[in-house]
Design an enzyme around this catalytic site. Sequence first.
Site, PDB file in Angstrom:
ATOM      1  N   GLU A   1      78.619  -1.669 -39.137  1.00  0.00           N
ATOM      2  CA  GLU A   1      77.736  -0.744 -39.856  1.00  0.00           C
ATOM      3  C   GLU A   1      78.457  -0.149 -41.077  1.00  0.00           C
ATOM      4  O   GLU A   1      77.878  -0.006 -42.150  1.00  0.00           O
ATOM      5  CB  GLU A   1      77.294   0.374 -38.900  1.00  0.00           C
ATOM      6  CG  GLU A   1      76.236   1.304 -39.456  1.00  0.00           C
ATOM      7  CD  GLU A   1      75.802   2.354 -38.435  1.00  0.00           C
ATOM      8  OE1 GLU A   1      76.356   2.381 -37.313  1.00  0.00           O
ATOM      9  OE2 GLU A   1      74.906   3.152 -38.770  1.00  0.00           O
TER      10      GLU A   1
ATOM     11  N   ASP B   1      72.502   9.768 -44.580  1.00  0.00           N
ATOM     12  CA  ASP B   1      72.185  10.923 -43.737  1.00  0.00           C
ATOM     13  C   ASP B   1      73.174  12.076 -43.778  1.00  0.00           C
ATOM     14  O   ASP B   1      72.799  13.224 -43.875  1.00  0.00           O
ATOM     15  CB  ASP B   1      72.105  10.479 -42.273  1.00  0.00           C
ATOM     16  CG  ASP B   1      71.107   9.364 -42.068  1.00  0.00           C
ATOM     17  OD1 ASP B   1      70.727   8.715 -43.055  1.00  0.00           O
ATOM     18  OD2 ASP B   1      70.716   9.138 -40.913  1.00  0.00           O
TER      19      ASP B   1
ATOM     20  N   GLN C   1      61.921   6.689 -46.553  1.00  0.00           N
ATOM     21  CA  GLN C   1      63.262   6.220 -46.929  1.00  0.00           C
ATOM     22  C   GLN C   1      63.170   5.513 -48.287  1.00  0.00           C
ATOM     23  O   GLN C   1      62.065   5.217 -48.752  1.00  0.00           O
ATOM     24  CB  GLN C   1      63.773   5.209 -45.875  1.00  0.00           C
ATOM     25  CG  GLN C   1      64.835   5.770 -44.962  1.00  0.00           C
ATOM     26  CD  GLN C   1      65.467   4.749 -44.043  1.00  0.00           C
ATOM     27  OE1 GLN C   1      64.946   3.661 -43.843  1.00  0.00           O
ATOM     28  NE2 GLN C   1      66.598   5.102 -43.463  1.00  0.00           N
TER      29      GLN C   1
HETATM   30  C1  2M8 Z   1      71.133   5.863 -40.177  1.00  0.00           C
HETATM   31  O1  2M8 Z   1      70.096   6.811 -40.005  1.00  0.00           O
HETATM   32  C2  2M8 Z   1      69.424   7.083 -38.746  1.00  0.00           C
HETATM   33  C3  2M8 Z   1      68.310   8.084 -39.010  1.00  0.00           C
HETATM   34  O2  2M8 Z   1      67.370   7.495 -39.826  1.00  0.00           O
HETATM   35  C4  2M8 Z   1      70.319   7.681 -37.711  1.00  0.00           C
HETATM   36  O3  2M8 Z   1      71.408   8.161 -38.046  1.00  0.00           O
HETATM   37  O4  2M8 Z   1      69.938   7.672 -36.550  1.00  0.00           O
HETATM   38  C5  2M8 Z   1      71.347   5.730 -41.705  1.00  0.00           C
HETATM   39  O5  2M8 Z   1      72.521   5.035 -41.994  1.00  0.00           O
HETATM   40  C6  2M8 Z   1      70.132   5.080 -42.361  1.00  0.00           C
HETATM   41  O6  2M8 Z   1      70.385   4.807 -43.724  1.00  0.00           O
HETATM   42  C7  2M8 Z   1      69.740   3.785 -41.648  1.00  0.00           C
HETATM   43  O7  2M8 Z   1      68.527   3.317 -42.168  1.00  0.00           O
HETATM   44  C8  2M8 Z   1      69.624   3.967 -40.125  1.00  0.00           C
HETATM   45  C9  2M8 Z   1      69.452   2.641 -39.392  1.00  0.00           C
HETATM   46  O8  2M8 Z   1      70.413   1.716 -39.799  1.00  0.00           O
HETATM   47  O9  2M8 Z   1      70.792   4.609 -39.608  1.00  0.00           O
END
Ligand code: 2M8
Length: 442
Positions: free
Chosen positions: A409, A170, A108
């Site tokens: 979020e 993502d 990341q």
């Molecule tokens: C989101 O990503 C994760 C996968 O890594 C997911 O969707 O399960 C994204 O917003 C990413 O930027 C972030 O680091 C993570 C955890 O907050 O969630």
Amino acid sequence: MDTTELIESARKVLDGNWNGKYTIPSATLYPHQWSWDSCFIAIGNSYFNSDRAMNELEYLFDAQWKNGMIPHIVFNEKEKTYFPSAEFYEITRSQNAPRHIGTSGMTQPPVHAIACFYIYHNNNDKARSKEFLTRVYPNLLNFHRYLMTERDPEKSGLVTIFHPWESGRDDSPVWDDALSRISIMELPIFKRLDVIAVDGAIDTIPSDEEYDKFIYLIELMKLYNYDEKIMYDKFPFKIKDVSFSSILYVANKVLLRIANLIGEDSHQISEWISRTEQNFHKFFFPPSESISDVSDGLFYDYDLVIKDRIIKRTVSSLSPIYSGLISNQEAEVVIKWISNADFCAEYDTVASTDENESYFKPLTYWRGPIWINTNWALWLGLLRYGDNERAERIRKGVLKLVLNQGFREYYDPTTGLGLGGKNFSWTAALVIDMLMMKSVPF
Ligand code: 2M8
């Protein structure tokens, strides 16, 4: 709620999500350690809880791969509510993967050096925080070296990502065309757990078609044993990302300062910085005489598979203002985009996608909603280029969203409604920085 109360409630979020080793992003959706989340969280904690900030990052660095990659997730074995799990990644296919802990097999954005410098900057005990910098310097250097070599055999100073999740954004429309060109050969049977976690809010998460591609790319990484050289040759998804590369440029500059502070040779880092300076525009900035409809002064990701830029207007196109490697005139154009109605609706904060584009979706994550980490970076960029007034409007916009809806979020840019995870750690941490920072630390 006044500033002190807001800081107090942000601290409560960080305390509530702390599990003794690291801070989870949000209890409802993300029960493990995420790499760039931990960096943002450490920035917030650097104001009150230096020890915790250091421990959080050192726990993450302990899971660093032998080739220098810092994985994007470090798993908590006891947690079973998140998919894809540690078992699914099968990282022991790679000689580089750690054996003592489960991690994902991708990375990341490198906010790490930046977070470490915050810890040094905000700690009154300079001897102790310098010891910390000396301890973690090899981790930071190895990570940057990994990104500058395994993820940049072209020596462009720009990072290639192998999966949308590596960008941290993502579900951005930037990946749509690249994903649509991939044909899935075979997929294992799996169950999406995010569908359960969002409790019926299906329009906030990626479609099944898109999610299948996400999982298929992990299957391919496994097939190639996470070997970057093979992947560079064979992988169907290879994109040089503007935002990731902008962050790395800032991180390299900070790493250079850290090297000088602790008396390490910084020659190699200077070389990395100049590589990025030489190539950033070549890859990301369409020449004005190219296609008239894209000579809009914005920066675009570069798809190495089709050897062309991806013309999708998202917050990534604005991120060079954070890097500081664009001219004042170029920054002026980016600031116009930041300020106009396309990106910046009533809430004075910047959406993740241009609201006039067909791919804009106000509720779907990274396809439209307002995120606090990207607004925080733009705020710092605006301060860097001297537009204090616009920076202050973004800061106030962020605070208003949080006061109205809590530390969510992300937020709907058309209504300001809070969405996704509740008590979201990086939102709380970066609000702390936006309330407490006296001067930009670097
Ligand atoms: C989101 O990503 C994760 C996968 O890594 C997911 O969707 O399960 C994204 O917003 C990413 O930027 C972030 O680091 C993570 C955890 O907050 O969630």
